[in-house]
Design an enzyme around this catalytic site. Structure first.
Site, PDB file in Angstrom:
ATOM      1  N   CYS A 137      -2.949  37.668 -14.237  1.00  0.00           N
ATOM      2  CA  CYS A 137      -2.806  36.620 -14.938  1.00  0.00           C
ATOM      3  C   CYS A 137      -2.224  35.058 -13.607  1.00  0.00           C
ATOM      4  CB  CYS A 137      -1.928  35.785 -15.825  1.00  0.00           C
ATOM      5  SG  CYS A 137      -1.770  34.714 -16.476  1.00  0.00           S
ATOM      6  N   CYS A 140      -0.368  32.508 -14.574  1.00  0.00           N
ATOM      7  CA  CYS A 140       0.936  32.788 -15.198  1.00  0.00           C
ATOM      8  C   CYS A 140       1.578  32.806 -14.225  1.00  0.00           C
ATOM      9  CB  CYS A 140       0.953  34.040 -15.969  1.00  0.00           C
ATOM     10  SG  CYS A 140       0.024  34.620 -17.338  1.00  0.00           S
ATOM     11  N   ASP A 141       1.320  33.305 -13.241  1.00  0.00           N
ATOM     12  CA  ASP A 141       2.440  33.794 -12.857  1.00  0.00           C
ATOM     13  C   ASP A 141       1.961  33.164 -10.991  1.00  0.00           C
ATOM     14  OD1 ASP A 141       3.865  35.415 -14.127  1.00  0.00           O
ATOM     15  OD2 ASP A 141       1.904  37.277 -13.740  1.00  0.00           O
TER      16      ASP A 141
END
Ligand code: NDP
Length: 314
Positions: A137, A140-141
């Site tokens: 992701c 997300c990261d």
């Protein structure tokens, strides 16, 4: 152990689940939703969604899910946090166990909207570096890889989207593509090819990852047109998988008919599974389209199917 009863249990909270929630609430089925591990589903980890009808300038994935959720709650959807850990579909009303044994829900009908999850390559190293450089992701990261080199594996729309997102943060983005072409839509391909920070490595596979504790690089192999295989290393600190998804159907194995890939089989164009009163909507029953709007569409159909089922079976 507490027990709830409902005419309709909705499992999962992506676009299919919330749409089923809106329709079943408005139809007076007093539905209960168990929202699952990632409330809002996959769109929570997406950035801009430009193809959901009604949003002329696009909408952020999390905002879209918040809107759908608020609309469903407004009409009376009862949302339980937690996951369904077991389900008995042998007799009606069906019984779902939520969060281990903390609660059970008895339901006349069930709409399964558990979606799909990111696939990994299956390399041992992926587990070793998960959270230490390996991710599925980018939104997300990606933040952790500012001004670093990263790689995205895959050649579909998701891979392109992730690569473009990462290009805003990272110094350099490699796309590792196993074929000699991208599968993504033309518009996404064009954006990727025009981005100076992205290098697409065609005919390339990942053989392994390396690094002391944190990820430091990948061993990749590129096959040239004359069939020669060239093994080399790329220095990357982030390795993002974007190679498609697998359906979240583990708890339904042996209870609902699944296809070879694990997707729930439905009697299209209805959303009926082989178990009377159990319906499936969204990506969990759709290996082909997997769009937010098509998931929402099947969520609507599942709700109407459940309503009709109750009308004729109570
Ligand atoms: P796709 O199935 O479209 O693409 C998967 C990619 O991963 C392909 O390039 C595939 O290669 C590659 N791949 C699969 N397995 C492996 C493997 N073991 N090793 C290396 N590469 C592998 O999945 P997406 O998640 O990209 O998209 C799913 C659906 O969602 C699509 O319909 C897509 O259009 C849609 N989507 C739309 C978006 C938008 O419109 N904004 C954004 C994101 C997704 P190969 O081609 O060789 O099979």
């Amino acid at each position: 152990m507490s027990e709830l009863t409902t005419k309709c249990l909705i499992i999962g909270s992506g676009p299919a689940g919330y749409t089923a929630g809106i329709y079943t609430s408005r139809a007076g089925l007093e539905p209960i939703m168990v929202e699952g591990e990632q409330p809002g589903g996959q769109l929570i980890t997406t950035t801009e969604v430009e193809n959901f009808p009604g949003y002329i300038d696009g909408v952020q994935g999390p905002q879209l899910m918040e809107d759908l959720r608020a609309q469903a709650v407004k009409y009376g959807l009862n949302i339980l946090s937690g996951i369904v850990t077991d389900i008995d579909l042998s007799t009606r009303p069906y019984t779902a166990t939520v969060n281990g044994s903390a609660m059970t829900v008895k339901a006349d009908t069930v709409i399964i909207c558990t979606g799909a999850s990111a696939r990994y390559l299956g390399l041992e190293d992926e587990d070793r570096y998960r959270g230490m450089g390996v991710s599925a992701c980018a939104t997300c990261d990606g933040f952790f890889f500012r001004n670093r080199n990263v790689a995205v594996v895959g050649g579909g729309d998701t891979a392109c989207e992730e690569a473009l997102y990462l290009a805003n943060l990272a110094s350099k983005v490699f796309m590792i593509v196993r074929k000699d072409h991208l599968r993504a839509s033309k518009v996404m391909q064009q954006r990727v090819f025009e981005n100076p920070k992205i290098t697409v490595l065609f005919n390339t596979v990942t053989k392994g990852l390396f690094g002391k504790e944190l990820l430091e690089g990948a061993h990749v192999e590129t096959t040239t047109p004359d069939g020669h295989a060239d093994l080399y290393d790329i220095e990357i600190e982030g390795f993002f998988l974007a190679i498609g998804h697998k359906p979240n159907t583990e708890i339904f194995q042996g209870k609902v008919e699944l296809d070879e890939a694990g997707y729930i089989k439905v009697a299209a164009p209805s959303t009926a599974t082989n178990v009377p009163g159990v319906f499936a909507a969204g990506d969990v029953a759709d290996p082909d389209y997997q769009q937010a709007i098509s998931a929402a569409g099947t969520g609507c159909r599942a709700a109407l199917d459940a309503e009709k089922f109750i009308m004729f079976n109570s």
